[in-house]
Scaffold this motif. Structure first.
Motif, short mmCIF file in Angstrom:
data_model
loop_
_atom_site.label_atom_id
_atom_site.label_comp_id
_atom_site.label_asym_id
_atom_site.label_seq_id
_atom_site.Cartn_x
_atom_site.Cartn_y
_atom_site.Cartn_z
N GLU A 120 -6.66 -6.87 -12.10
CA GLU A 120 -6.07 -8.18 -12.36
C GLU A 120 -4.57 -8.06 -12.58
O GLU A 120 -3.77 -8.88 -12.12
CB GLU A 120 -6.71 -8.81 -13.61
CG GLU A 120 -8.22 -8.98 -13.51
CD GLU A 120 -8.64 -10.36 -13.00
OE1 GLU A 120 -7.76 -11.12 -12.58
OE2 GLU A 120 -9.85 -10.63 -13.03
N ARG A 121 -4.19 -6.99 -13.29
CA ARG A 121 -2.78 -6.81 -13.58
C ARG A 121 -2.01 -6.42 -12.32
O ARG A 121 -0.85 -6.81 -12.14
CB ARG A 121 -2.61 -5.75 -14.66
CG ARG A 121 -3.02 -6.29 -16.00
CD ARG A 121 -3.17 -5.20 -17.01
NE ARG A 121 -3.19 -5.79 -18.34
CZ ARG A 121 -2.20 -5.66 -19.21
NH1 ARG A 121 -1.15 -4.93 -18.93
NH2 ARG A 121 -2.28 -6.25 -20.38
N LEU A 123 -2.74 -7.52 -9.44
CA LEU A 123 -2.55 -8.79 -8.73
C LEU A 123 -1.38 -9.57 -9.30
O LEU A 123 -0.62 -10.21 -8.58
CB LEU A 123 -3.82 -9.63 -8.80
CG LEU A 123 -4.93 -9.26 -7.83
CD1 LEU A 123 -6.15 -10.15 -8.04
CD2 LEU A 123 -4.46 -9.39 -6.40
N ILE A 124 -1.25 -9.52 -10.64
CA ILE A 124 -0.10 -10.21 -11.25
C ILE A 124 1.20 -9.56 -10.77
O ILE A 124 2.17 -10.24 -10.43
CB ILE A 124 -0.21 -10.16 -12.79
CG1 ILE A 124 -1.36 -11.04 -13.26
CG2 ILE A 124 1.10 -10.62 -13.43
CD1 ILE A 124 -1.59 -11.02 -14.75
N LEU A 126 1.64 -8.03 -7.97
CA LEU A 126 1.83 -8.44 -6.57
C LEU A 126 2.45 -9.83 -6.51
O LEU A 126 3.39 -10.09 -5.76
CB LEU A 126 0.48 -8.50 -5.87
CG LEU A 126 0.08 -7.36 -4.95
CD1 LEU A 126 -1.28 -7.66 -4.37
CD2 LEU A 126 1.10 -7.21 -3.84
N MET A 127 1.87 -10.74 -7.32
CA MET A 127 2.36 -12.11 -7.33
C MET A 127 3.80 -12.15 -7.80
O MET A 127 4.59 -12.97 -7.34
CB MET A 127 1.46 -12.95 -8.24
CG MET A 127 1.79 -14.41 -8.28
SD MET A 127 0.43 -15.41 -8.92
CE MET A 127 0.14 -14.71 -10.52
N LEU A 264 5.97 -11.63 -14.98
CA LEU A 264 5.85 -12.66 -13.96
C LEU A 264 7.00 -13.66 -14.04
O LEU A 264 7.68 -13.94 -13.04
CB LEU A 264 4.49 -13.37 -14.13
CG LEU A 264 4.12 -14.41 -13.09
CD1 LEU A 264 4.21 -13.81 -11.70
CD2 LEU A 264 2.70 -14.91 -13.33
#
Lengths: 291, 628
Positions: A120-121, A123-124, A126-127, A264
């Motif tokens: 999940e992290r 993915l964060i 990546l975002m 982020l």
């Protein structure tokens, strides 16, 4: 660039990138050690580690997860090849993202809480980093009229002069991509701030080696991105890249991991201000100041 | 071109037949099934007959035809009026009356209505749309035959009205065909209103207070668009402007600002763009086939259809830029909101809103490359979204939930359904849809317009990366052992899932051909130039797509004897089963993993308000820019 050149460039990348990145990792570890008042490992230690990992027993939590790792390695190499044969920058960026998605899926498929949090992290991360990468491609397009790496690096003018915001933004998200503190949410080299081992928790032996290898290919590709800003002056480029990498090591050793919200928010804001700002200024300048 | 008339009239005839004879279950099922096959095959026949993609015009010598269209228009308006009055909906009633007044002034206000030589036509773009309506619509109807008995089984409180349900769906398909083949604006308007009416009927199908409320919300917002559309007709009649789509497109953009803007506003409502997006979220109270239909092949696609038609008029105009900004704002906000959603259907709804935003953005930028991207997006989105809705509906039947958290390990519990969802998601954001079009083509095309557009696309697309990946991860995650399956999946549902999966994968291989056979002729006829794809790019893209398709196949690979399987790390205290562990204060605890939804960071309410404020401001700016 004709076909022979393209094939040669691709082969050169596939062979030389891990060697270069491994050496860089060795230097990284020595400098990090000196910053922590240690002697540090020998220069070739990353290679010893990699070879040893490849020789270890294959242990996994299921039969499927590691296939995704193959996707990670494969698409990262494709991204690098596309870049070094002078192809389309946007394709490079999404091949790279695709590779990361495969990595994340592999960690999800492991079904372990620690690798799940790591995924999940990741993915964060990546975002957080993706918009800046895409924006940098747009910046090169506005500056040179092309998305082709080949057209961009054969320009005679120094692109850093008109794309300083883009460069700064890329350096910012490079910290995320290189897994350096304070942006090393998904997995980290610093044990004291780690949730077990994050995204790589359930991968060991040869599978961990594949991840390391993919990361090396990725590192060289990202440095290639930065090289484009100085392409006409190779010596300046090497100096600039060395300086940037040193700064990354310095940041890594002087910062603790941040909350994901900070990572982020700050990288999106930085991207919007430095990246998009640079782009909009350039757009109006190219139109002769008439909006 | 009798096939065009057939395609429009056949579903209408089916609607009538089912309404008349549908009381008998067996007869109805047979009728619906045969009808769905004919609708799909009819669309394919069209392709065979008109492979060259030449534009053809249909002329009629019947003077009463225009009066018949007007008569139908009045009929639809009356039905809407009855619905609004019986539902005690003051706003809807007012909107219907306003629309009736506008149409009345257009038709009977003494303006000599411009003559339209050919009221129907067919070109390569309407052919693409016809395929989407026919093939995907047909598959959805086929799926509904198997799904609806299940639905009534699980929802005994819903009164059985399948006869009217299927009749309405066929009416909907007929209206969609009419919409994409109409050259005459009043005909297009009639079809437009019929789709509004059908969507109301279908959303209110469950007859619950929530369904009623959401159906009226949809009607209210879409009637707003209908009034704008009627306003455009009146403006054209008053100024003596052309009523043929083909002539409007060839007019000087400056002379068409007002009607084009009004029709585009109508398009925004139908395509569920902010600030009109709320109805699409409400629409998911309806049974799955309705969602699949509204989201993929009908309704919202009618909205973006008019944008693509008007693209040449929007190119390089301030109006086009402002409309594109509405689209891209919708894309960004809807993508971010989707991160916070755990209800699978809501995720799908927000992703539809977002992707339509991207299509609107591309169409409003209006250069050939952007329109190329917009059309590819329409195709891919229709196929992948239909597949996703159907597969999620199927998963809902088998696990009894539509929450993404409950889909954990679906790959082991329901491998085929899980694979269909994975293919659908991959189609939406990896290959071919996301990376090929939304990142590459859209960004390259949008760079030729104002840079703020691709910048917002870059942010939005990284948000889509997040929510799709974590959904895929949830399905692939293998925490729990396989619990007993909940309920069986009907044959028709399986058929539809299989063919839509096949279509999604097939598009990965076929997109260069679709581009050169269908989209290129359309761009040539509109702009005189077309997009030439770089051959190397096609090769690289296609090989990457092939790899993505090939990698899931490797899941079937069972070998590798040297591999030792162990349990995941749970802080050193696993119990024998892989999803139990010994807690630090003693006792055996089950392992539970939940995904990140970042609900405070990407708060739905706050982001929705911001999106609404931004898009309403943009609409206000549009009104200032376009002065009649």
């Amino acid at each position: 660039m004709n076909l022979t050149h393209a094939i040669l460039a691709a082969l050169l990348y596939i062979v030389a990138a891990p060697v270069l990145a491994g050496l860089l990792a060795g230097v990284d570890r020595i400098i990090s050690a000196r910053m922590q008042a240690r002697i540090g490992p020998p220069l070739l230690q990353p290679f010893y580690d990699l070879f040893k990992l490849f020789q270890k027993e294959r242990i996994a939590v299921n039969k499927t997860g590691h296939f995704f790792l193959l996707g990670y390695l494969l698409f990262t190499i494709i991204a690098g090849v596309e870049f070094f044969i002078g192809g389309d920058l946007l394709i490079v960026i999404f091949a790279l993202a695709l590779g990361s998605v495969f990595f994340v899926l592999g960690a999800f498929a492991a079904g372990s809480p620690y690798s799940h949090i790591g995924a999940e992290r990741e993915l964060i991360q990546l975002m957080a980093s993706e918009p800046m990468l895409i924006l940098s491609a747009m910046g090169f397009y506005v500056a040179t009229g092309s998305f082709q790496v080949h057209d961009i690096w054969s320009r005679p003018d120094l692109l850093i002069v008109i794309l300083p915001g883009m460069f700064a933004g890329l350096v910012y998200v490079l910290t995320i991509k290189l897994r350096k503190s304070p942006f090393d949410l998904a997995t980290s080299h610093h044990a004291h701030q780690e949730i077990v081992k994050g995204i790589t928790t359930e991968f060991s032996g040869p599978y961990l080696a594949v991840i390391e290898l993919a990361h090396w290919y990725e590192t060289i590709l990202l440095l290639g991105f930065l090289y484009l800003f100085f392409a006409p002056w190779p010596w300046l480029a090497v100096l600039a890249l060395a300086a940037v990498y040193f700064l990354e090591i310095l940041a890594d050793n002087t910062n603790a991991r941040l909350y994901w919200q900070w990572v982020l928010r700050s990288s999106w804001i930085f991207t919007a201000v430095a990246g998009a700002g640079n782009l909009v200024v350039l757009y109006y300048l190219s139109r002769g100041g008439t909006p | 071109m009798n096939i065009v008339l057939f395609l429009i009239l056949f579903p209408l005839a089916m609607a009538g037949l089912i309404a008349l004879l549908g009381g008998h279950v067996g007869l109805r099922t047979a009728l619906v099934k045969i009808g769905s096959g004919v609708v799909a095959i009819g669309a394919l026949v069209l392709l065979a007959l008109n492979l060259q993609g030449e534009t053809q015009w249909l002329r009629f010598d019947w003077p009463w035809l225009q009066k018949a269209v007007l008569g139908l228009d009045i009929l639809v308006t009356l039905i809407l009026l009855v619905i609004a009055v019986r539902g005690r909906q003051i706003t809807v009633t007012a909107l219907v009356i306003a629309q009736a007044a506008l149409i009345g002034m257009t038709e009977f206000g003494g303006h000599a209505h411009a003559h339209v030589e050919a009221p129907l036509f067919i070109d390569s773009f309407s052919m693409i749309m016809a395929h989407i309506v026919g093939v995907i619509g047909g598959l959805i109807v086929w799926h509904a035959v198997g799904y609806m008995p299940h639905y009534h089984h699980h929802h005994p409180e819903v009164p059985g009205g399948q006869r009217w349900f299927f009749a309405t769906i066929y009416l909907f398909l007929g209206a969609m065909y009419a919409l994409v083949f109409s050259n005459h604006l009043s005909w297009l308007f009639l079809a437009w209103e019929v789709t509004t009416l059908c969507s109301f009927l279908l959303i209110s199908y469950p007859r619950t207070p929530e369904a009623r409320h959401n159906a009226f919300l949809a009607l209210r917002l879409n009637m707003l668009g209908g009034v704008a559309f009627a306003g455009a007709l009146l403006y054209l009649a008053k100024t003596g402007g052309p009523f043929a789509l083909s002539e409007i497109i060839r007019s000087a953009p400056a002379s068409m600002l007002v009607p084009v803007l009004l029709i585009c506003v109508a398009g925004l409502t139908k395509a569920a763009q902010m600030p009109f997006s709320a109805w699409l979220l409400g629409a998911m109270v309806a049974p799955t086939p309705v969602s699949a239909l509204l989201h993929s092949s009908t309704m919202v696609k009618a909205g973006v259809y008019v944008f693509v038609r008007f693209a040449p008029l929007l190119q390089n105009t301030v109006m086009g830029l402002l409309l594109a900004l509405i689209g891209v704002t919708t894309f960004l906000f809807a993508s971010c909101i989707a991160i916070s959603q755990s209800n699978a259907k809501r995720v799908l709804a927000y992703s539809t809103i977002a992707n339509l935003g991207l299509i609107v953005t591309c169409a409003c930028v209006g250069n050939p490359q952007a329109v190329w991207a917009a059309i590819l997006l329409i195709i891919f989105h229709a196929v992948a979204k239909a597949l996703l809705f159907i597969a999620v509906g199927s998963a809902e039947h088998s696990i009894g939930s539509r929450d993404i958290e409950d889909m954990e390990g679906l790959i082991e519990r329901r491998p085929k359904t899980a694979l269909a969802i994975l293919i659908g998601i991959a189609g939406m954001f990896l290959a071919p849809f996301g990376m090929l079009v939304s990142k590459w083509a859209a960004i390259e095309a949008l760079m030729k317009s104002h840079p703020i557009l691709p910048v917002m696309v870059a942010f939005g697309s990284s948000a889509t990366l997040f929510f799709w990946s974590k959904w895929m991860g949830k399905i692939l995650s293998t925490v729990k052992g396989p619990p007993p399956p909940h309920g069986p999946v009907s044959m028709e549902e399986k058929n539809a899932m299989f063919f839509l999966s096949l279509l999604t994968v097939g598009l990965c291989a076929a997109w260069p051909f679709i581009s050169s056979l269908s989209i290129k002729p359309f761009l040539l006829s509109y702009y005189g130039t077309a997009v030439e794809l770089n051959r190397v790019t096609i090769v690289i893209m296609s090989s990457m797509l092939a790899l993505i398709v090939a990698l899931p196949l490797s899941l079937l690979y069972k070998g590798e004897k040297k591999l030792r399987i162990t349990t995941p790390y749970l802080s050193g205290a696993n119990v024998l089963e892989r999803d139990l562990f010994t807690a630090s204060i003693g006792g055996t605890k089950p392992l539970a993993i939940r995904s990140y939804y970042l609900t405070e960071f990407f708060a739905e309410g706050r982001l929705t308000r911001m999106g609404l404020a931004a898009t309403i401001a943009l609409l206000a700016a549009l009104v200032m820019v376009v002065k009649p």
